[in-house]
Design a protein around this motif. Structure first.
Motif, PDB file in Angstrom:
ATOM      1  N   LYS A 276      12.496 -38.587 -12.198  1.00  0.00           N
ATOM      2  CA  LYS A 276      11.848 -38.534 -13.511  1.00  0.00           C
ATOM      3  C   LYS A 276      10.571 -39.356 -13.523  1.00  0.00           C
ATOM      4  N   LYS A 277      10.595 -40.496 -12.861  1.00  0.00           N
ATOM      5  CA  LYS A 277       9.425 -41.366 -12.805  1.00  0.00           C
ATOM      6  C   LYS A 277       8.268 -40.672 -12.077  1.00  0.00           C
ATOM      7  N   PHE A 278       8.558 -40.033 -10.952  1.00  0.00           N
ATOM      8  CA  PHE A 278       7.518 -39.337 -10.196  1.00  0.00           C
ATOM      9  C   PHE A 278       7.004 -38.112 -10.950  1.00  0.00           C
ATOM     10  N   GLU A 279       7.882 -37.408 -11.650  1.00  0.00           N
ATOM     11  CA  GLU A 279       7.439 -36.267 -12.446  1.00  0.00           C
ATOM     12  C   GLU A 279       6.508 -36.711 -13.564  1.00  0.00           C
ATOM     13  N   GLN A 280       6.832 -37.819 -14.204  1.00  0.00           N
ATOM     14  CA  GLN A 280       5.975 -38.328 -15.270  1.00  0.00           C
ATOM     15  C   GLN A 280       4.614 -38.732 -14.713  1.00  0.00           C
TER      16      GLN A 280
END
Length: 67
Positions: free
Chosen positions: A56-60
């Motif tokens: 989720k962090k990398f997608e954001q």
């Protein structure tokens, strides 16, 4: 490749759930094997939450860089 990694996160969750099921099956008959499955359930459960958090962090970060 990125889509494949997205699904491997959920494979960890499935393995964790199956390990908990195996703990209940082996608890009365083979306690040592049940302890191994407890460790496996904890490890894969932790891995699921860890990898999901970073995914989720990398997608954001990816969405922010596209703007």
């Amino acid at each position: 490749m990125q889509k494949f990694l997205k699904y491997t996160i959920y494979i960890n969750l499935i393995v964790s759930i199956l390990s908990v099921y195996m703990v209940f099956n082996f608890w009365d008959t083979d306690r040592n094997r049940a302890y191994i499955f407890i460790f496996l359930a904890i490890a894969t459960g932790f891995n699921f939450f860890f990898r999901r958090h970073y995914h989720k962090k990398f997608e954001q970060r990816k969405r922010e860089n596209e703007k």
